[in-house]
Each structure stands twice: as C-alpha cells, then as structure tokens.
Motif scaffolding. Structure first.
Motif, short mmCIF file in Angstrom:
data_model
loop_
_atom_site.label_atom_id
_atom_site.label_comp_id
_atom_site.label_asym_id
_atom_site.label_seq_id
_atom_site.Cartn_x
_atom_site.Cartn_y
_atom_site.Cartn_z
N SER A 222 0.86 -1.19 0.00
CA SER A 222 0.00 0.00 0.00
C SER A 222 0.89 1.23 0.00
O SER A 222 1.74 1.39 0.89
CB SER A 222 -0.92 0.02 1.23
OG SER A 222 -1.97 -0.92 1.10
N THR A 276 -2.92 4.97 -2.43
CA THR A 276 -3.30 5.02 -3.84
C THR A 276 -4.20 3.87 -4.26
O THR A 276 -4.87 3.95 -5.29
CB THR A 276 -2.05 5.03 -4.72
OG1 THR A 276 -1.27 3.85 -4.45
CG2 THR A 276 -1.20 6.27 -4.47
N ASN A 277 -4.24 2.78 -3.49
CA ASN A 277 -5.04 1.62 -3.86
C ASN A 277 -6.39 1.57 -3.15
O ASN A 277 -7.08 0.56 -3.21
CB ASN A 277 -4.26 0.33 -3.59
CG ASN A 277 -3.90 0.16 -2.12
OD1 ASN A 277 -4.20 1.03 -1.30
ND2 ASN A 277 -3.24 -0.94 -1.78
N ASP A 279 -6.83 1.67 0.13
CA ASP A 279 -6.70 1.10 1.47
C ASP A 279 -7.03 2.17 2.50
O ASP A 279 -6.32 3.16 2.64
CB ASP A 279 -5.26 0.59 1.64
CG ASP A 279 -4.99 0.00 3.02
OD1 ASP A 279 -5.93 -0.10 3.83
OD2 ASP A 279 -3.82 -0.38 3.27
N LEU A 466 -10.43 -5.85 -1.21
CA LEU A 466 -9.01 -5.50 -1.28
C LEU A 466 -8.17 -6.46 -0.45
O LEU A 466 -7.07 -6.86 -0.87
CB LEU A 466 -8.81 -4.05 -0.80
CG LEU A 466 -7.40 -3.49 -0.96
CD1 LEU A 466 -6.96 -3.49 -2.42
CD2 LEU A 466 -7.31 -2.08 -0.38
N CYS A 480 2.13 -7.33 -5.66
CA CYS A 480 1.04 -6.47 -6.11
C CYS A 480 0.99 -5.19 -5.28
O CYS A 480 1.63 -5.08 -4.24
CB CYS A 480 -0.30 -7.19 -5.98
SG CYS A 480 -0.35 -8.86 -6.64
N GLY A 481 0.17 -4.28 -5.76
CA GLY A 481 -0.06 -3.05 -5.00
C GLY A 481 0.55 -1.83 -5.65
O GLY A 481 1.29 -1.93 -6.61
#
Length: 481
Positions: A222, A276-277, A279, A466, A480-481
């Motif tokens: 994250s 940015t994701n 979270d 998520l 990932c992320g």
C-alpha cells in the motif's frame, strides 16, 4: 467482537453525573468508579460512594528541605496536586468508556509516569545542597479509593492549584522544566549520548529466515505517502477510545484521513485515504523529533508540555508491505482488526513486548538495533522498521490487553495452536535526522525517550475485496499493490 463497536451510540447516550468535592482545599473531583465500567449502569456519586484517585503524601515523606531548594520543591509539590486533579477530571470525563483495563492504562498509568518524573525533580533539587533522598519512587503509584473531602495528595497545593478547571496548560508546562541539564531543546529525561551507537561498529546480528515448501512468498504493498499533510494528534483510538490526548505523545498518520479519539469503525470506513489503492486502514506511530529546534506544539499536551520537545520530522519514505508466512498460506485479516506492535513503556516494563528495530540505509540486512539509536555514516538515513504480529486467533478483532488476539510466529515461522497465519504487516520509515544525540522518538514521561519504546499501531480498514486481493497475491507468490 470488539466491545466498542457500539461506543458511538454509547457516547451519545451517556449521561454525565459528577460531584466536585472542594471542601478543605483538596479540590478533588469524585466519581462513582462504576461509571468507568462500560457494562455497568452509572449512578450519581455521593460523598459516601464516590471514588477518586488517591495518591501517597509526598511532602510528609521528605527530609528537611534546604532553603535553597524550597521554592523548587514547593513548585513540584503543587504540580503533583495538579496532576492528580487533572487525572480525576479525566476519570469524570471518560465515564462509561473503555474496557476493564481502561482506567489503569489511560489514567492511572500515565499519572504514575508523570509523578515519577516530578518526584525525581524534587529529589534532585534537594540533592544539590543536601543528601539526595532515596526511595521516593514508591510514592508515585496512585490508586482508586474512597476519599473524604479535603484530602490532599502531596500536602502542598491549594484549592486553586488543584482545581482541574484551571491551569492544566501551566501545570503540564511546569512539569517539564526538569533540572536544567540536557542539550538545548532536548527533553531532560533523555535520550543522552549513551543512547546512540555508531552502526559501523556493531557486529552483524540479523538472522536468516528459511522458507519451507509451500511458503507464501508474495507481497502486497500500500503506497500511502509520508504524512506531508501533517495529520497529527496525541490520541490513541485502540488503547484509549473516546479519550482526547490518550497517548500523551504525538502520532504520525498515513492511510485513513481522520483517525482520532472520536473514531469508530463506522467513521473509519466512511473516510477517504492517502493510499493510492483505496486502502482505508489507519497506520500510525510516534513521531520522531529534531530536538535542536522548537516545534509548534512546544507548550501543548502530547508535545512539549509532556516532555516531547522539538520539531517533528517528516519521514523521507514510508513503505507499507504485507508479506506471507515462511511455513504456508495466509488467510484474510478481518476488517477492523486492531494490532499494536512494540511497547511504549518498554524502558520500565522490560522487553517482553518490545519490538523496536533501528538501523541505517545500507545496513538493514546486517544490523538491527533495539535499545539504541543508530549513528549513521554520511549519506545514510536512519531507518525505523516494524514487523507486526502475524498470527490471529480466528475470532476477535481486539482484546482487553490489545495483544492476546494476535501473536508472533515462533522461530520456525509457525503459529501456535488455535492461531491462523495472516498477512504480516511490515513497515519501513526512513529519516534524514540531525546529528546524534539530537533526535528522539516521542514517548511517555519516565521512559527516557529510549529507542526500545518505539511502537506502531494499525487498524485494518481494507474492504474485504481489497484484503482478498492482497491474500491472493501473497499466496500465489506475486507482488502487487
């Protein structure tokens, strides 16, 4: 499930019933102790059933005070009274909040730390011109009990100095004057030069971790920024929900846009995020300060008024990564899981729950320090790293001690019976700091700003979607992320 799922409604419905006992110059605020047990119906206190915080008499235990020290001793005796009065006011203001350990963790514990520091200053003042008194530390611990009107805690205060409605700011500020030692701008209770070590002279001490067949080798990141927006407060919604300044030191926050003593699961899930994701999790830790410069909170609670002096340093980088288990697959964390790693009072509590790791860029894979700050070579930054507990009991999102529902894996990477492996939250913070010994982590009074007290707090507010994406990445060996 966490008892404070319902605390937002409970706060709105709480009825504050208090009695101030001001007779005899004691100035103590009385409250029925049942008011701090969330499952007990509060009743209006009386002078027979009211409980206050009762502290040992310090003045009566002192030897003859030299004339040269009398003024300083009197100031600190009055400060002891103000500290107790403020703690009693918090007992009133927080009625109905927290779990069974709330009063001890959020009120009595911090009060003991403040009293220890103040009593030490009294001993130092006397010791400058006479024999320094010993054994006074035992007088720092206070308890709840029935108090008659007019009881004085230290024997020096007046009704004005003890009244919780007045000089809270002045009382806190006076309480941090210390004995005049220490570097300019630096808190007088540490750190000192002895708390820093040249990292180039420390032998490698980082063990190798062996992965077993079937290990979950992926990672999920994250990217949440470095708190350039300056989301700061001295609250702690995990340990002291509903209590302003419950941490008594300032936290940096990234992720969730609004985390403070008023936060609930519902409010956290409604907030935006710096990640940015998407979270929405709350990631927070005590700030690091440049003690050569004065910060804007020099006289504020949580800041300089409680011994945390200096300008707050913004991290150069903050890296948040979830990793797998070296022995197998991981399962999803439940939403709103709370985890605290490290112990803010490890300097006095011991190392049982300590989890501080300090290093320098370029040295992290070789050297990690626990109870010392690093002196880094030119061009290298200070690194704080955290590896959170990665085993979960499979049922609870929190526990009374905020620790029992999660645990660390053993040396082989295995979770204890009854616990499940979850993604391990790891965090890495880097800083460009002034030269040693001119930086320090925020902490409680009496903890000497020691490096071993470093800690980190986390509330998982990822959506289930998520979190499942993170678990899939980790278990499949992807990044990932």
């Amino acid at each position: 499930m966490r008892a404070d799922h319902r605390r937002g409604r409970s706060r709105r419905n709480a009825i504050m019933a208090v009695t101030a006992l001001l007779a005899g110059g004691g100035g103590l605020v009385a409250v029925n102790y049942a008011a701090n047990a969330s499952d007990v119906t509060a009743t209006a206190p009386t002078t027979r059933s009211a409980q206050t915080i009762s502290c040992p008499d310090v003045k009566g235990k002192l030897p003859a005070v030299p004339q040269q020290a009398q003024a300083e001793v009197d100031r600190n005796l009055q400060l002891l009274d103000r500290q107790t009065a403020e703690a009693n006011q918090r007992l009133v203001d927080t009625r109905g909040q927290g779990g069974p350990n709330f009063v001890q963790n959020a009120i009595l514990g911090p009060l003991t730390d403040k009293r220890k520091a103040t009593i030490d200053r009294i001993a130092i003042a006397i010791g400058r011109t006479a024999a320094k008194p010993t054994g006074l530390d035992a007088l720092a611990v206070c308890n709840l009990g029935l108090d008659a009107p007019g009881t004085q805690t230290s024997g020096a205060g007046t009704a004005a100095s003890q009244s919780p409605g007045g000089a809270q700011g002045d009382g806190g500020n006076t309480g941090q004057q210390g004995n005049g030692s220490g570097a300019a701008g630096q808190s007088n209770d540490g750190p000192t030069a002895a708390d820093f070590v040249d990292i180039t002279k420390v032998a490698p001490n980082v063990p190798k971790v062996r992965r077993q067949a079937g290990a979950s080798t992926g990672a999920f990141t994250s990217r949440c920024g470095v708190n350039k927006q300056g989301q700061h407060n001295s609250d702690n919604d995990i340990v002291a929900p509903g209590v302003s300044n419950g941490a008594h030191h300032v936290h940096d926050y990234v992720g969730n846009r609004k985390v403070d003593f008023t936060s609930t699961n519902e409010s956290l899930s409604a907030q935006g995020t710096s990640c940015t994701n998407g979270d929405q999790s709350a990631y927070y830790w005590p700030v690091l300060r440049d003690t050569t410069r004065q910060g804007p909170d020099a006289n504020a609670l949580g800041g300089g008024a409680e011994g945390n002096k200096g300008a707050i340093l913004v991290p150069a980088t903050v890296t948040i990564t979830y990793q797998g288990s070296p022995t197998g697959k991981v399962v999803a964390m439940p939403r709103f899981l709370r985890i605290i790693t490290g112990d803010a009072k490890a300097f006095t509590n011991g190392t049982k729950n300590a989890n501080a790791h300090w290093s320098c860029t370029g040295f992290e894979n070789k050297v990690q320090l626990t109870d010392k700050y690093p002196i880094c070579p030119s061009g290298s930054k200070v690194v704080r790293s955290f590896a959170f507990q990665s085993c979960w009991d499979g049922r609870n999102i929190d526990s009374a001690d905020h620790r029992s529902h999660v645990a660390f894996a053993d040396a082989g990477g295995n979770c204890a019976s009854g616990f499940k492996a979850i993604p391990q939250l790891t965090m890495r913070l880097t800083y460009k700091t002034p030269a040693a010994p001119n930086f320090a982590v925020d902490g409680f009074q009496g903890q000497q700003h020691n490096a071993i007290t470093d800690h980190n707090d986390f509330i998982n507010v990822m959506t289930d979607q998520l979190m499942n994406q993170a678990v899939s990445c980790i278990n499949s060996g992807r990044r990932c992320g």
